[in-house]
Scaffold this motif. Sequence first.
Motif: not given
Lengths: 177, 106
Positions: A123-128, A131-133, A166-167
């Motif tokens: 979940y957290v990896a996908n959130e990074v 948000h980047k995208a 993202q941060q």
Amino acid sequence: MFTRRSAAIAAAILLSSPALLQGASAADKPTDPQIAHIAYTAGVIDINAAKQAKKKAQNKDVKAFAEDMLRDHEAVNKQALALVKKLNVTPEDNDTSKALSKQASDKLTELDKLDGAAFDKAYVANEVAYHKAVNGALETQLIPSANNAELKSLLQTGLKIFQGHQQHAEHVAAELK
Amino acid sequence: MMPERLPSIAIALVLAAMVAPAHAETIVITMENLVISPADASARIGDTIEWINKDVFAHTATAKNGDFDVTLPPNKSATSVLTKAGAVDYYCRFHPNMKATLKVAP
Ligand SMILES: [Cu+2]
């Protein structure tokens, strides 16, 4: 069809100008009603992801992060709805919104199969990544394409919020390792 | 009765004046559109910081060294009294891209 032909030529000239070739082509430029739809959809996607994480996450920082996402994205979308109402703009569905929603529902299904620490991490990896995208799309496409000043300004605030998320997600991801 | 009481009141007033620093000020730090301003604030021990959140989002003022951690709900304000000198870098835990510095003189 003389007029149509000259229009086509004008489009060809516009497209071959170096400034336009660097960015998205003129034909890709979304309209304000489409931009509003894309931005709102992007928020809804993260709200749905947060709702899933609230139920499934184990780690307390991940749970807290999901709460933060829910709160912020609901606040942004509430502002977006108030703005489109004020401007009398009807958000218009479009291919970008459709592609975003499709990807997001696939991701929800994928994450639903995971549990515990594996879910938290994914979940957290996908959130990074997500948000980047979205930040990339806001910076290079949505903000430059927006015509209405108030819409542009809301997108700019949205960009700062998303950059913050993202941060924040990157911090949480680093702590999970 | 009266003449005896007066000196003790006077002493109490003097003590109160000594406890409250003579130049205690209130310094306002605002968060608006995810920007903390002023980004560089200066204060002295005994001063009060009034944190004002003008956003519809919750923010925090979290000191990197742990000196303070103030949570600011949307459109709310809070105050903290400074008790320690030093330059403190702080940020928002929810949006770590919001950063600022507070210099506290002794
Ligand atoms: Cu914040």
